[in-house]
Design an enzyme around this catalytic site. Structure first.
Site, PDB file in Angstrom:
ATOM      1  N   LYS A 174       0.849  -1.198   0.000  1.00 37.34           N
ATOM      2  CA  LYS A 174       0.000   0.000   0.000  1.00 37.34           C
ATOM      3  C   LYS A 174       0.883   1.247   0.000  1.00 37.34           C
ATOM      4  O   LYS A 174       1.667   1.468   0.915  1.00 37.34           O
ATOM      5  CB  LYS A 174      -0.912  -0.008   1.240  1.00 37.34           C
ATOM      6  CG  LYS A 174      -1.730   1.271   1.427  1.00 37.34           C
ATOM      7  CD  LYS A 174      -2.651   1.188   2.647  1.00 37.34           C
ATOM      8  CE  LYS A 174      -3.343   2.528   2.919  1.00 37.34           C
ATOM      9  NZ  LYS A 174      -4.195   2.503   4.142  1.00 37.34           N
ATOM     10  N   ASP A 212      -2.713  10.023   4.006  1.00 40.85           N
ATOM     11  CA  ASP A 212      -4.110   9.638   4.194  1.00 40.85           C
ATOM     12  C   ASP A 212      -4.811  10.615   5.129  1.00 40.85           C
ATOM     13  O   ASP A 212      -4.730  10.484   6.352  1.00 40.85           O
ATOM     14  CB  ASP A 212      -4.181   8.213   4.757  1.00 40.85           C
ATOM     15  CG  ASP A 212      -5.618   7.740   4.947  1.00 40.85           C
ATOM     16  OD1 ASP A 212      -6.540   8.409   4.418  1.00 40.85           O
ATOM     17  OD2 ASP A 212      -5.817   6.695   5.604  1.00 40.85           O
ATOM     18  N   LYS A 222     -10.296  12.553   8.608  1.00 43.25           N
ATOM     19  CA  LYS A 222      -9.782  12.126   9.910  1.00 43.25           C
ATOM     20  C   LYS A 222      -9.716  13.326  10.851  1.00 43.25           C
ATOM     21  O   LYS A 222      -9.598  14.460  10.392  1.00 43.25           O
ATOM     22  CB  LYS A 222      -8.359  11.576   9.741  1.00 43.25           C
ATOM     23  CG  LYS A 222      -8.263  10.203   9.109  1.00 43.25           C
ATOM     24  CD  LYS A 222      -6.819   9.719   9.107  1.00 43.25           C
ATOM     25  CE  LYS A 222      -6.681   8.392   8.386  1.00 43.25           C
ATOM     26  NZ  LYS A 222      -7.355   7.283   9.082  1.00 43.25           N
ATOM     27  N   ASP A 265       1.466   5.999   5.850  1.00 39.97           N
ATOM     28  CA  ASP A 265       0.489   5.122   5.197  1.00 39.97           C
ATOM     29  C   ASP A 265       1.020   4.529   3.888  1.00 39.97           C
ATOM     30  O   ASP A 265       0.307   3.803   3.202  1.00 39.97           O
ATOM     31  CB  ASP A 265      -0.820   5.897   4.966  1.00 39.97           C
ATOM     32  CG  ASP A 265      -2.034   5.006   5.092  1.00 39.97           C
ATOM     33  OD1 ASP A 265      -1.898   3.900   5.636  1.00 39.97           O
ATOM     34  OD2 ASP A 265      -3.118   5.422   4.638  1.00 39.97           O
ATOM     35  N   ASP A 325     -12.383   6.836   4.127  1.00 40.31           N
ATOM     36  CA  ASP A 325     -11.148   6.604   4.872  1.00 40.31           C
ATOM     37  C   ASP A 325     -10.726   5.126   4.819  1.00 40.31           C
ATOM     38  O   ASP A 325      -9.620   4.785   5.208  1.00 40.31           O
ATOM     39  CB  ASP A 325     -11.329   7.069   6.320  1.00 40.31           C
ATOM     40  CG  ASP A 325     -10.010   7.259   7.039  1.00 40.31           C
ATOM     41  OD1 ASP A 325      -8.959   7.265   6.364  1.00 40.31           O
ATOM     42  OD2 ASP A 325     -10.035   7.411   8.280  1.00 40.31           O
ATOM     43  N   GLU A 384      -9.650   3.515   2.381  1.00 40.63           N
ATOM     44  CA  GLU A 384      -9.167   3.666   1.001  1.00 40.63           C
ATOM     45  C   GLU A 384      -8.081   2.670   0.638  1.00 40.63           C
ATOM     46  O   GLU A 384      -7.905   2.342  -0.533  1.00 40.63           O
ATOM     47  CB  GLU A 384      -8.640   5.099   0.796  1.00 40.63           C
ATOM     48  CG  GLU A 384      -7.184   5.349   1.231  1.00 40.63           C
ATOM     49  CD  GLU A 384      -6.941   5.118   2.710  1.00 40.63           C
ATOM     50  OE1 GLU A 384      -7.894   5.250   3.498  1.00 40.63           O
ATOM     51  OE2 GLU A 384      -5.798   4.816   3.089  1.00 40.63           O
ATOM     52  N   ARG A 444      -7.819  -0.526   1.146  1.00 41.52           N
ATOM     53  CA  ARG A 444      -8.371  -1.749   0.536  1.00 41.52           C
ATOM     54  C   ARG A 444      -8.821  -1.492  -0.895  1.00 41.52           C
ATOM     55  O   ARG A 444      -8.822  -2.404  -1.716  1.00 41.52           O
ATOM     56  CB  ARG A 444      -9.513  -2.285   1.413  1.00 41.52           C
ATOM     57  CG  ARG A 444     -10.669  -1.332   1.557  1.00 41.52           C
ATOM     58  CD  ARG A 444     -11.581  -1.683   2.731  1.00 41.52           C
ATOM     59  NE  ARG A 444     -10.945  -1.421   4.029  1.00 41.52           N
ATOM     60  CZ  ARG A 444     -11.493  -1.662   5.212  1.00 41.52           C
ATOM     61  NH1 ARG A 444     -12.699  -2.194   5.280  1.00 41.52           N
ATOM     62  NH2 ARG A 444     -10.852  -1.400   6.325  1.00 41.52           N
TER      63      ARG A 444
HETATM   64  N1  BES Z   1      -4.346   4.263   7.037  1.00 40.70           N
HETATM   65  C1  BES Z   1      -5.448   3.951   7.842  1.00 40.70           C
HETATM   66  C2  BES Z   1      -5.138   2.899   8.910  1.00 40.70           C
HETATM   67  C3  BES Z   1      -4.196   3.322  10.015  1.00 40.70           C
HETATM   68  C4  BES Z   1      -4.705   3.808  11.200  1.00 40.70           C
HETATM   69  C5  BES Z   1      -2.850   3.189   9.881  1.00 40.70           C
HETATM   70  C6  BES Z   1      -3.849   4.156  12.226  1.00 40.70           C
HETATM   71  C7  BES Z   1      -1.980   3.552  10.901  1.00 40.70           C
HETATM   72  C8  BES Z   1      -2.490   4.031  12.071  1.00 40.70           C
HETATM   73  C9  BES Z   1      -6.587   3.403   6.987  1.00 40.70           C
HETATM   74  O1  BES Z   1      -6.645   3.918   5.696  1.00 40.70           O
HETATM   75  C10 BES Z   1      -7.852   3.787   7.659  1.00 40.70           C
HETATM   76  O2  BES Z   1      -8.122   4.933   7.746  1.00 40.70           O
HETATM   77  N2  BES Z   1      -8.589   2.796   8.132  1.00 40.70           N
HETATM   78  C11 BES Z   1      -9.807   3.013   8.824  1.00 40.70           C
HETATM   79  C12 BES Z   1     -10.837   2.065   8.256  1.00 40.70           C
HETATM   80  C13 BES Z   1     -12.216   2.342   8.754  1.00 40.70           C
HETATM   81  C14 BES Z   1     -12.725   3.623   8.177  1.00 40.70           C
HETATM   82  C15 BES Z   1     -13.096   1.187   8.370  1.00 40.70           C
HETATM   83  C16 BES Z   1      -9.566   2.726  10.292  1.00 40.70           C
HETATM   84  O3  BES Z   1      -8.887   1.764  10.609  1.00 40.70           O
HETATM   85  O4  BES Z   1     -10.027   3.503  11.111  1.00 40.70           O
HETATM   86 ZN    ZN Z   2      -4.930   4.613   4.887  1.00 48.97          ZN
HETATM   87 MN    MN Z   3      -7.776   5.740   5.639  1.00 45.53          MN
END
Ligand code: BES
Ligand code: ZN
Ligand code: MN
Length: 488
Positions: A254, A259, A266, A277, A336, A338, A340
């Site tokens: 990825k 992000d 966020k 990210d 968010d 994104e 996946r």
């Molecule tokens: N990049 C984030 C995941 C992340 C969170 C990485 C904290 C490092 C530290 C990912 O893109 C994300 O935002 N995931 C969300 C998914 C949710 C919206 C289903 C998450 O984990 O909150």
């Molecule tokens: Zn992300």
């Molecule tokens: Mn995200």
């Protein structure tokens, strides 16, 4: 810092700092002619991480640093890496311009023998000397310029050379991670990948631009990138072995260079951390950095979908439906989630175009894996027991540990509850955020044995391990992937 190996002819070359690693309860082995004040040896017990610095009273070394490894039977690669890192850090603080690790056979016999010991020692020394100053206008140069290992035999020498390759790959990975979002855009990341192809005739790199993505129908990757002014890139690295290939393996990482969450923005607190990210892509590029210096008999592909995730007038809105390269339509409930999305197109691209035997993806995919496993361990999902076991073993060997989590059909079912073929998140009552992410990815993998590593925790902010950890990127994944390849 440059690390090189010197053959021990019985005469110690002049050095500012002699480093001697010793097991607990064993007298530190000093080179012929080097002597210490009795007090230095009396104080030193060899407990793991104990250090004792003293002036040499005789011999070609100015000062001597004793570093403890703990009980001989407890000494493993991780301890050697840590001890080596402690030593080079100490060398830097005492402003030694060069240092020599003295590695007689009785010492190299620990932690799996001379080759493994040499590799761990070199990895630890190179990683321990890492510093990030890419944000400074006038970085202060390191005092410690040259480090040597001094010992006998071909196994130790080749082990050290191997460890240097792995250590440098880890440092390269961390540099990519640590760069700010505006310093490491998808365009920058693609430039770094092209740079890797210049380091070896066996590595090639092509970069797919947005027009090419459109032609392939990568609506998910383009949908994430729609809110950004920076053009998305799909990086494709290929390593070809010298002789006949024993199989085809693909790594996908990825490469979300920043992000912000998109329209599902966020919170601002800590948002700067979202520059990490792209850590999955950094690990994949890091593995190719190492491949240039190794002799792996497999064809290896590295594919990185790279984009920013920002909020803008053209950005994907919650509820928007995009068509993936595979043809499946996806309802983007939360912009968010994104990672996946961009991975789905990349995974399908790999399955359709590369057709690997094995596919491993690495992604900072979910905050939930940080809650569940913290920063020390990566979450691992796999469709194949052998692959899972190999990655577990590679994790133990490198200290980049992974722990299995389940691929649960109920989550896939839940994702299908949508006007589109799939939605990008499960309903909140499902919980299991990391499992939901893996379930989504699973719908885009057809053919190969597959493992997904969620490195959202392990990629940064790890507990200090002497050679990595603390603030900043850990470089996780690069050494793990190489160890996996070498275990085959
Ligand atoms: N990049 C984030 C995941 C992340 C969170 C990485 C904290 C490092 C530290 C990912 O893109 C994300 O935002 N995931 C969300 C998914 C949710 C919206 C289903 C998450 O984990 O909150
Ligand atoms: Zn992300
Ligand atoms: Mn995200």
């Amino acid at each position: 810092m440059k690390l090189s190996h010197k053959n021990d002819t019985g005469k110690l070359p002049r050095t500012a700092l002699l480093i001697v690693l010793a097991a607990e309860g064993e007298a530190p082995a000093l080179p012929d002619g080097v002597a210490l004040a009795p007090a230095a040896l009396e104080d030193f017990r060899g407990e793991f991480r104990q250090v004792r610095l003293s002036d040499a009273t005789a011999g070609a070394a100015r000062r001597v640093l004793l570093v403890g490894l703990g009980k001989r039977e407890d000494v493993d690669g991780e301890r050697v890496r840590r001890a080596a890192a402690i030593a080079v850090k100490k060398a830097e603080t005492v402003e030694a311009e060069d240092a020599t690790f003295f590695v007689p056979e009785a010492v190299a016999a620990m932690a799996g023998g001379a080759s493994a010991f040499g590799s761990a020692l070199a990895e630890g020394a190179v990683m321990g000397a890492y510093r990030y100053d890419g944000g400074k206008s006038a970085p202060k140069p390191a005092k410690l310029k040259k480090v040597a290992t001094l010992g006998k035999g071909a196994a130790l020498k080749s082990g050290v050379e191997h460890g240097v390759v792995l250590g440098e790959a880890n440092c390269f990975t961390r540099d990519l991670q640590n760069k700010a979002g505006n310093q490491m855009t998808p365009t920058q990341l693609a430039a770094e990948a092209r740079g890797l192809a210049k380091r070896s005739t066996r590595i090639t790199c092509k970069v797919l631009e947005e027009a090419g993505m459109k032609a392939l129908g990568m609506g998910l990757l383009l949908g994430v990138s729609a809110g950004s002014e920076e053009p998305a890139k799909l990086i494709h690295l290929v390593y070809k072995p010298k002789g006949k290939s024993k199989g085809r393996i693909a790594f996908v990482g990825k490469g979300l260079t920043f992000d912000a969450g998109g329209i599902s923005l966020k919170p601002s607190k800590g948002m700067e951390e979202m520059r990490y990210d792209m850590s999955g892509s950094a690990a994949v590029l890091g593995a190719f950095h190492a491949l240039a210096g190794l002799d792996v008999p497999y064809e290896v592909h590295g594919v990185v979908p790279s984009s920013e995730n920002l909020a803008d007038g053209k950005a994907t809105k919650p509820g928007d439906v995009h068509v993936s390269m595979k043809g499946l339509t996806v309802e983007v409930i939360n912009t968010d989630a994104e990672g996946r999305l961009i991975l789905a197109d990349a995974l399908h691209y790999v399955c359709a175009k590369v057709k690997p035997d094995t596919l491993i993806d690495l992604a900072t995919l979910t905050g939930a894996v940080v809650m569940g496993l913290g920063h020390e361990v990566s979450g691992m999902f796999s469709t194949c027991d052998e692959l899972r076991d190999r990655l577990s073993a590679a994790g133990r060997a490198t200290g980049e540990k992974v722990w299995p989590l389940p691929l649960e059909p109920a989550f896939v079912e839940n994702l299908k509850d949508s006007p589109a073929d799939l939605r990008n998140i499960c309903s909140p009552n499902m919980g299991g955020g990391s499992i939901a992410g893996a379930a989504f990815l699973s719908q885009f993998v057809d053919g190969p044995a597959w493992a997904h590593l969620d490195i959202a925790g392990s990629a940064w902010n790890q507990n200090a391990r002497d050679y990595t950890g603390g603030k900043g990127g850990t470089g996780v994944g690069a050494r793990l992937l190489v160890q996996y390849l070498e275990s085959l």
